[in-house]
Scaffold this motif. Structure first.
Motif, PDB file in Angstrom:
ATOM      1  N   GLN A   9       0.828  -1.203   0.000  1.00 53.65           N
ATOM      2  CA  GLN A   9       0.000   0.000   0.000  1.00 53.65           C
ATOM      3  C   GLN A   9       0.860   1.251   0.000  1.00 53.65           C
ATOM      4  O   GLN A   9       0.629   2.173  -0.779  1.00 53.65           O
ATOM      5  CB  GLN A   9      -0.919   0.026   1.210  1.00 53.65           C
ATOM      6  CG  GLN A   9      -1.727   1.301   1.280  1.00 53.65           C
ATOM      7  CD  GLN A   9      -2.142   1.692   2.678  1.00 53.65           C
ATOM      8  OE1 GLN A   9      -1.676   1.114   3.650  1.00 53.65           O
ATOM      9  NE2 GLN A   9      -2.995   2.681   2.769  1.00 53.65           N
ATOM     10  N   ILE A  10       1.838   1.303   0.873  1.00 56.10           N
ATOM     11  CA  ILE A  10       2.691   2.492   0.953  1.00 56.10           C
ATOM     12  C   ILE A  10       3.452   2.678  -0.351  1.00 56.10           C
ATOM     13  O   ILE A  10       3.552   3.797  -0.871  1.00 56.10           O
ATOM     14  CB  ILE A  10       3.656   2.372   2.156  1.00 56.10           C
ATOM     15  CG1 ILE A  10       2.867   2.484   3.454  1.00 56.10           C
ATOM     16  CG2 ILE A  10       4.733   3.443   2.099  1.00 56.10           C
ATOM     17  CD1 ILE A  10       3.669   2.174   4.696  1.00 56.10           C
ATOM     18  N   SER A  15       4.014   6.081  -4.757  1.00 52.50           N
ATOM     19  CA  SER A  15       4.421   6.131  -6.163  1.00 52.50           C
ATOM     20  C   SER A  15       3.396   6.872  -7.011  1.00 52.50           C
ATOM     21  O   SER A  15       3.757   7.693  -7.854  1.00 52.50           O
ATOM     22  CB  SER A  15       4.619   4.723  -6.710  1.00 52.50           C
ATOM     23  OG  SER A  15       5.647   4.069  -6.031  1.00 52.50           O
ATOM     24  N   VAL A  16       2.114   6.596  -6.781  1.00 50.66           N
ATOM     25  CA  VAL A  16       1.069   7.295  -7.540  1.00 50.66           C
ATOM     26  C   VAL A  16       1.065   8.782  -7.203  1.00 50.66           C
ATOM     27  O   VAL A  16       0.927   9.628  -8.088  1.00 50.66           O
ATOM     28  CB  VAL A  16      -0.318   6.654  -7.277  1.00 50.66           C
ATOM     29  CG1 VAL A  16      -1.436   7.512  -7.819  1.00 50.66           C
ATOM     30  CG2 VAL A  16      -0.380   5.275  -7.893  1.00 50.66           C
ATOM     31  N   LEU A  17       1.248   9.116  -5.937  1.00 54.32           N
ATOM     32  CA  LEU A  17       1.293  10.535  -5.558  1.00 54.32           C
ATOM     33  C   LEU A  17       2.438  11.265  -6.238  1.00 54.32           C
ATOM     34  O   LEU A  17       2.263  12.379  -6.736  1.00 54.32           O
ATOM     35  CB  LEU A  17       1.431  10.691  -4.039  1.00 54.32           C
ATOM     36  CG  LEU A  17       0.205  10.497  -3.201  1.00 54.32           C
ATOM     37  CD1 LEU A  17       0.523  10.788  -1.746  1.00 54.32           C
ATOM     38  CD2 LEU A  17      -0.930  11.374  -3.651  1.00 54.32           C
ATOM     39  N   LEU A  25       7.386  14.968  -1.758  1.00 52.70           N
ATOM     40  CA  LEU A  25       7.404  14.373  -0.431  1.00 52.70           C
ATOM     41  C   LEU A  25       8.744  14.652   0.232  1.00 52.70           C
ATOM     42  O   LEU A  25       9.795  14.478  -0.386  1.00 52.70           O
ATOM     43  CB  LEU A  25       7.199  12.862  -0.513  1.00 52.70           C
ATOM     44  CG  LEU A  25       5.883  12.383  -1.092  1.00 52.70           C
ATOM     45  CD1 LEU A  25       5.898  10.885  -1.254  1.00 52.70           C
ATOM     46  CD2 LEU A  25       4.743  12.801  -0.197  1.00 52.70           C
ATOM     47  N   ASP A  26       8.692  15.065   1.466  1.00 54.95           N
ATOM     48  CA  ASP A  26       9.904  15.275   2.236  1.00 54.95           C
ATOM     49  C   ASP A  26      10.466  13.899   2.611  1.00 54.95           C
ATOM     50  O   ASP A  26       9.739  13.064   3.163  1.00 54.95           O
ATOM     51  CB  ASP A  26       9.575  16.076   3.491  1.00 54.95           C
ATOM     52  CG  ASP A  26      10.800  16.526   4.253  1.00 54.95           C
ATOM     53  OD1 ASP A  26      11.918  16.252   3.778  1.00 54.95           O
ATOM     54  OD2 ASP A  26      10.637  17.167   5.305  1.00 54.95           O
ATOM     55  N   PRO A  27      11.731  13.622   2.310  1.00 57.46           N
ATOM     56  CA  PRO A  27      12.292  12.297   2.615  1.00 57.46           C
ATOM     57  C   PRO A  27      12.201  11.933   4.090  1.00 57.46           C
ATOM     58  O   PRO A  27      12.036  10.758   4.421  1.00 57.46           O
ATOM     59  CB  PRO A  27      13.750  12.406   2.164  1.00 57.46           C
ATOM     60  CG  PRO A  27      13.765  13.520   1.181  1.00 57.46           C
ATOM     61  CD  PRO A  27      12.685  14.454   1.584  1.00 57.46           C
ATOM     62  N   LEU A  28      12.286  12.905   4.969  1.00 53.97           N
ATOM     63  CA  LEU A  28      12.170  12.620   6.398  1.00 53.97           C
ATOM     64  C   LEU A  28      10.807  12.025   6.723  1.00 53.97           C
ATOM     65  O   LEU A  28      10.707  11.079   7.496  1.00 53.97           O
ATOM     66  CB  LEU A  28      12.406  13.890   7.221  1.00 53.97           C
ATOM     67  CG  LEU A  28      12.214  13.736   8.727  1.00 53.97           C
ATOM     68  CD1 LEU A  28      13.270  12.804   9.304  1.00 53.97           C
ATOM     69  CD2 LEU A  28      12.247  15.083   9.406  1.00 53.97           C
ATOM     70  N   LEU A  79      -6.072   6.570  -2.007  1.00 53.90           N
ATOM     71  CA  LEU A  79      -6.171   7.515  -3.123  1.00 53.90           C
ATOM     72  C   LEU A  79      -7.526   8.214  -3.140  1.00 53.90           C
ATOM     73  O   LEU A  79      -7.606   9.417  -3.434  1.00 53.90           O
ATOM     74  CB  LEU A  79      -5.921   6.805  -4.453  1.00 53.90           C
ATOM     75  CG  LEU A  79      -4.467   6.462  -4.729  1.00 53.90           C
ATOM     76  CD1 LEU A  79      -4.363   5.572  -5.957  1.00 53.90           C
ATOM     77  CD2 LEU A  79      -3.645   7.723  -4.905  1.00 53.90           C
ATOM     78  N   ILE A  80      -8.587   7.486  -2.832  1.00 58.50           N
ATOM     79  CA  ILE A  80      -9.910   8.113  -2.752  1.00 58.50           C
ATOM     80  C   ILE A  80      -9.929   9.155  -1.643  1.00 58.50           C
ATOM     81  O   ILE A  80     -10.447  10.263  -1.821  1.00 58.50           O
ATOM     82  CB  ILE A  80     -11.002   7.048  -2.559  1.00 58.50           C
ATOM     83  CG1 ILE A  80     -11.165   6.226  -3.835  1.00 58.50           C
ATOM     84  CG2 ILE A  80     -12.330   7.682  -2.154  1.00 58.50           C
ATOM     85  CD1 ILE A  80     -12.018   4.993  -3.678  1.00 58.50           C
ATOM     86  N   PHE A  81      -9.337   8.829  -0.500  1.00 58.76           N
ATOM     87  CA  PHE A  81      -9.256   9.794   0.593  1.00 58.76           C
ATOM     88  C   PHE A  81      -8.431  11.008   0.183  1.00 58.76           C
ATOM     89  O   PHE A  81      -8.788  12.143   0.476  1.00 58.76           O
ATOM     90  CB  PHE A  81      -8.666   9.142   1.841  1.00 58.76           C
ATOM     91  CG  PHE A  81      -8.601  10.057   3.023  1.00 58.76           C
ATOM     92  CD1 PHE A  81      -9.761  10.447   3.674  1.00 58.76           C
ATOM     93  CD2 PHE A  81      -7.390  10.525   3.487  1.00 58.76           C
ATOM     94  CE1 PHE A  81      -9.712  11.301   4.759  1.00 58.76           C
ATOM     95  CE2 PHE A  81      -7.332  11.364   4.575  1.00 58.76           C
ATOM     96  CZ  PHE A  81      -8.491  11.758   5.214  1.00 58.76           C
TER      97      PHE A  81
END
Length: 108
Positions: A9-10, A15-17, A25-28, A79-81
């Protein structure tokens, strides 16, 4: 199977985001997300199985298939959320025209 499903899931969701929605995305935050995900799995991962005299053969194909299906469904719900957050349908978060795109880590 749940541990593998949440990892899937993660992986799919982030990946889609990144690729479809061009979300930075911040790597931290990604490292903290992986760390906290593993910490929450510790109580679930404990096994009190006794050893048998004969070797056990695991049904790996069924386990991986179930985990893939569960991880895909969890990714779709995330993704829906995320899209609901983008449209301002989640209380307290406005649409992306007002506040910019929501951070992907919030949807996890």
């Amino acid at each position: 199977s749940y541990r593998l499903a949440t990892t899937i899931q993660i992986l799919i969701f982030l990946s889609v985001l990144v690729y479809a929605f061009d979300c930075a995305l911040d790597p931290l935050y990604v490292i903290l997300l992986a760390l906290f995900n593993d910490i929450t799995m510790i109580p679930i991962a404990e096994d009190r199985q006794t050893a048998s005299a004969e070797p056990e053969h695991a049904g790996v194909a069924g386990l991986v298939g179930f985990s893939m299906a569960l991880g895909t469904m969890q990714s779709l719900s995330s993704l829906i959320f995320y899209l609901c957050m983008d449209q301002g349908l989640v209380k307290g978060i406005g649409s992306h025209q007002e506040y910019g795109y929501p951070n992907g880590v919030h949807a996890q």
